[in-house]
Design a protein around this motif. Sequence first.
Motif, PDB file in Angstrom:
ATOM      1  N   UNK A 717       0.836  -1.210   0.000  1.00 51.17           N
ATOM      2  CA  UNK A 717       0.000   0.000   0.000  1.00 51.17           C
ATOM      3  C   UNK A 717       0.864   1.251   0.000  1.00 51.17           C
ATOM      4  N   UNK A 718       1.904   1.254   0.816  1.00 52.34           N
ATOM      5  CA  UNK A 718       2.805   2.405   0.847  1.00 52.34           C
ATOM      6  C   UNK A 718       3.496   2.586  -0.505  1.00 52.34           C
ATOM      7  N   UNK A 722       3.096   5.836  -2.859  1.00 52.73           N
ATOM      8  CA  UNK A 722       4.308   6.563  -3.256  1.00 52.73           C
ATOM      9  C   UNK A 722       4.379   6.729  -4.768  1.00 52.73           C
ATOM     10  N   UNK A 723       4.099   5.651  -5.492  1.00 49.57           N
ATOM     11  CA  UNK A 723       4.198   5.691  -6.953  1.00 49.57           C
ATOM     12  C   UNK A 723       3.098   6.551  -7.560  1.00 49.57           C
ATOM     13  N   UNK A 724       1.884   6.438  -7.022  1.00 48.17           N
ATOM     14  CA  UNK A 724       0.748   7.148  -7.629  1.00 48.17           C
ATOM     15  C   UNK A 724       0.577   8.556  -7.093  1.00 48.17           C
ATOM     16  N   UNK A 725       1.386   8.959  -6.136  1.00 46.28           N
ATOM     17  CA  UNK A 725       1.273  10.301  -5.585  1.00 46.28           C
ATOM     18  C   UNK A 725      -0.033  10.526  -4.841  1.00 46.28           C
ATOM     19  N   UNK A 726      -0.537   9.469  -4.186  1.00 49.03           N
ATOM     20  CA  UNK A 726      -1.844   9.526  -3.529  1.00 49.03           C
ATOM     21  C   UNK A 726      -1.659   9.405  -2.015  1.00 49.03           C
ATOM     22  N   UNK A 727      -2.086  10.426  -1.292  1.00 45.96           N
ATOM     23  CA  UNK A 727      -1.917  10.431   0.160  1.00 45.96           C
ATOM     24  C   UNK A 727      -3.216  10.063   0.860  1.00 45.96           C
ATOM     25  N   UNK A 728      -4.317  10.627   0.384  1.00 42.91           N
ATOM     26  CA  UNK A 728      -5.597  10.410   1.051  1.00 42.91           C
ATOM     27  C   UNK A 728      -6.372   9.292   0.371  1.00 42.91           C
ATOM     28  N   UNK A 729      -7.556   8.973   0.918  1.00 38.87           N
ATOM     29  CA  UNK A 729      -8.396   7.938   0.352  1.00 38.87           C
ATOM     30  C   UNK A 729      -8.154   6.586   1.004  1.00 38.87           C
ATOM     31  N   UNK A 730      -9.119   5.692   0.840  1.00 38.59           N
ATOM     32  CA  UNK A 730      -9.018   4.337   1.382  1.00 38.59           C
ATOM     33  C   UNK A 730      -8.401   3.409   0.343  1.00 38.59           C
ATOM     34  N   UNK A 731      -7.705   2.404   0.837  1.00 42.46           N
ATOM     35  CA  UNK A 731      -7.039   1.452  -0.051  1.00 42.46           C
ATOM     36  C   UNK A 731      -7.678   0.082   0.063  1.00 42.46           C
ATOM     37  N   UNK A 732      -7.913  -0.526  -1.097  1.00 46.21           N
ATOM     38  CA  UNK A 732      -8.335  -1.920  -1.165  1.00 46.21           C
ATOM     39  C   UNK A 732      -7.202  -2.717  -1.796  1.00 46.21           C
ATOM     40  N   UNK A 733      -6.833  -3.837  -1.163  1.00 43.21           N
ATOM     41  CA  UNK A 733      -5.646  -4.574  -1.602  1.00 43.21           C
ATOM     42  C   UNK A 733      -5.998  -6.041  -1.834  1.00 43.21           C
ATOM     43  N   UNK A 734      -5.521  -6.551  -2.968  1.00 40.31           N
ATOM     44  CA  UNK A 734      -5.598  -7.980  -3.250  1.00 40.31           C
ATOM     45  C   UNK A 734      -4.175  -8.503  -3.418  1.00 40.31           C
ATOM     46  N   UNK A 735      -3.851  -9.589  -2.729  1.00 43.01           N
ATOM     47  CA  UNK A 735      -2.526 -10.186  -2.894  1.00 43.01           C
ATOM     48  C   UNK A 735      -2.699 -11.685  -3.085  1.00 43.01           C
ATOM     49  N   UNK A 736      -2.076 -12.201  -4.134  1.00 44.09           N
ATOM     50  CA  UNK A 736      -2.130 -13.625  -4.439  1.00 44.09           C
ATOM     51  C   UNK A 736      -0.764 -14.225  -4.096  1.00 44.09           C
ATOM     52  N   UNK A 737      -0.713 -14.965  -3.008  1.00 40.20           N
ATOM     53  CA  UNK A 737       0.569 -15.516  -2.557  1.00 40.20           C
ATOM     54  C   UNK A 737       1.130 -16.530  -3.536  1.00 40.20           C
TER      55      UNK A 737
END
Length: 855
Positions: A717-718, A722-737
């Motif tokens: 998420x960090x 960092x890459x998208x220049x986005x500080x605010x807003x909620x994050x939804x994350x999907x990770x496929x191990x």
Amino acid sequence: MTLTCTTCPYCGVGCGVLAGADGTIKGDPAHPANFGRLCSKGSALGETIGLEGRLLYPKIMGQRACWNDALDLVARKFSNAVRDFGPDSVAFYGSGQLLTEDYYVANKLMKGYIGSANIDTNSRLCMASSVAGHKRAFGTDTVPGTYEDLEEADLIVLVGSNLAWCHPVLYQRIAAAKAARPTMRVVNIDPRITATSDLADLHLQIKADGDVALFNGLLTYLADAKKLDASYIEEHVNGCAEAIAAARHSEGSDTGLTDATLQQFYQMWAGTDKVVTVYSQGVNQSTSGTDKVNAIINCHLATGRIGKPGMGPFSATGQPNAMGGREVGGLANMLAAHLDIENTEHRDALQAAWNSPTMCTTAGLKAVDLFKACADGHIKALWIMSTNPAVSLPDADGVADAISNVPFTVVSDIMAQTDSGDCATILLPAAGWGEKSGTVTNSERRVSRQRAFLPVPGEARPDWQIISQVAQRMGFDGFNYDNPEAIFKEYAGLTALSQQFGKDLDLTGLVDADYDTLAPTQWPVGGTDRFFAKGGFYHADGKAKMLPLTAPVLEQGTFRLNTGRIRDQWHTMTRTGKSAKLGAHLAEPYVEIHPTDAADLGIGPAELIRIDNKGIFRALISDKVAPRTLFAPLHWTRQNSSSGTVNSAVTVGADPFSGQPALKSADVTAAKFNALWYGFAVSANSMQPTRPYHAIAKTATGWQAECAGMKTPNEWEAEARSITGTVTGDAAILHDATTGQTRVAIIENDRITALFFASPTPVVVARPHAAALIGQEVSSLNALAGRAAADQPDPGPTVCACFQVGANTLRDAVVGGATTVEALGEATCAGTNCGSCKPELAALISQLQLPVAAE
């Protein structure tokens, strides 16, 4: 909306444009260069006139300054350098983006008032070898023919020119002529198979720098086949026997072509009277560039195929005003009005016409040597105008260091941040296309007006005015111009000197013309459209010179790197990079590499390749390049990529006659860049990822970034923020191990503001679809899918930039029965505007129409 007649600011075709302040852009049907046609870049000009990123006020050492302080400082620093170290301690470096009036004033100041010839231009990188070849053969820098010759020829030979992408309107004129007259034949001579090859009846995949050997072989074939024009040679040409004798020594020289292919080409050329040989950067940008030009001209002179309808050698210039710069002496080894810097009478006449206090007496430093002098400390004050040499010159990193080494450097530009501007002491805001007025001259010697249709933004000023105000502050008379018309009339009148000394350039017929309504006019004004059909060359005896030429020995290092342009971008992208349409076709720096070489290096599709430890690029695996050769576009800079400035990997080598650098034949090493992860991001915000590999591009909804890293982030998420220049807003994350894939969506006020996709292998995602989701109310789950739902077809990667038609849309149309380029255009609109994508449409149709297996 009122539309203004103006001229496109891109390549040397010089297309007429109808432009409006609201961004309306149309081709001018009355302009004889294009008759209403525009390429994808010209069609998208309306997307590039915004003020985003513009330099709107002077800056001294990064701080805002007023014009008086800035101009006073420039004048004082240049005057002090001349006083303390001599005239040759200062230099100007200009551009084919300058208007003729800008070029003229800069040349007048440097050569006639400062007294040095240290004024060169990025045209040195474009057509200097052609200039040198013309002067050696004809006695002056004359382009013999016109664009009409392309339509009247029975055989067109394209040498070192991807015309379909680099001069698309000329390509379309040839394609239309060939369609109307199918007996016309086209030969394409290029180390790569390009979009232009689609039009060719014969493609010669020549080795890099094999051109002299090829045309020497043609010359000897013409002699042996009794195809020489003996009467033309007797009356108008010197050196034919010597040229043929030298050419015979090239027999057996390496061209990379089979004897059968050579014979086929030679027979076509010898058996066709109306031949036009069009050449461009693949000829000019070489250590043997001038000899290549003369090898081509030798064949035309020996057969008298010059200056007649449908016949002659033709130089397709890359810059919009490279020709205008040549006219006013904008190169370090030329004087205005096609006069010769080494000729005392020419210098004296020009000095008298300018009423100048001093005059340069010898040629100045050409581009490569100029920046070497900057690195060595010999240049104390440098002024770069409307160009970006820290990207465009070979050894680009060394050039950036050289600029930084100069004690005082001025950069005049429209953009607040460029690679060259980042090295400067002072930045001066220049007026851009649509904001300034003047003239340009295209590749067929046609002078056209660029007219303003937009207000000049902020505190920007036209280049001619900036230069003139500095000249006045240096204490020089002769620069009290009120407008560009006054400059043009002075310059047009000055071409009387060309006539006085028996030269070719004549614009005197335009001195009394109405500048505001000046129609596109070919020079010599009131004279012939073509030169040399009946001789009349500009050497002292009135004859042309054929040159005895030796084919270079072709050496091959680990890999041979060829650089060039792509269809939808222009030079260092300060203008075209603003257009989302133009960035959609090819959005990141890449290297074309042959499948065999990719396999040897262990590089798979879309993985990354490192060149000479100087740059990292996306690998485009293609059999359109020969084994052990690479191709990379020149457009990416340090502003929009981490390491995509390809000229950083190009060694410094230049033609000994023209000084033009060899930008197409660098020997380099190549290796796989072993990224630990790959990423793709889209965001409403501007992005600067600063990863080991990254490249950014504008989209219709914001920005996109390709990136790769050597270390797995602790928090995805960090990393995404960092890459998208986005500080605010909620994050939804999907990770496929299992696969190692991670996807992050950032949502604010129920709308997608950024998406980030990461994978241990190159990211597979529907990029146009992902970009289109920015700003939309879409569930995070749907956004993270990375592809359109079944009821929302994905258009696929953009093929047609004009109408944003994607590959998937085109495939569906072909499967649906649109099995010709014309039918595909009717079904999707692709290819119906500029036509630059037609070769890709034809290739797509060919791929999908596989032969049916026999029963």
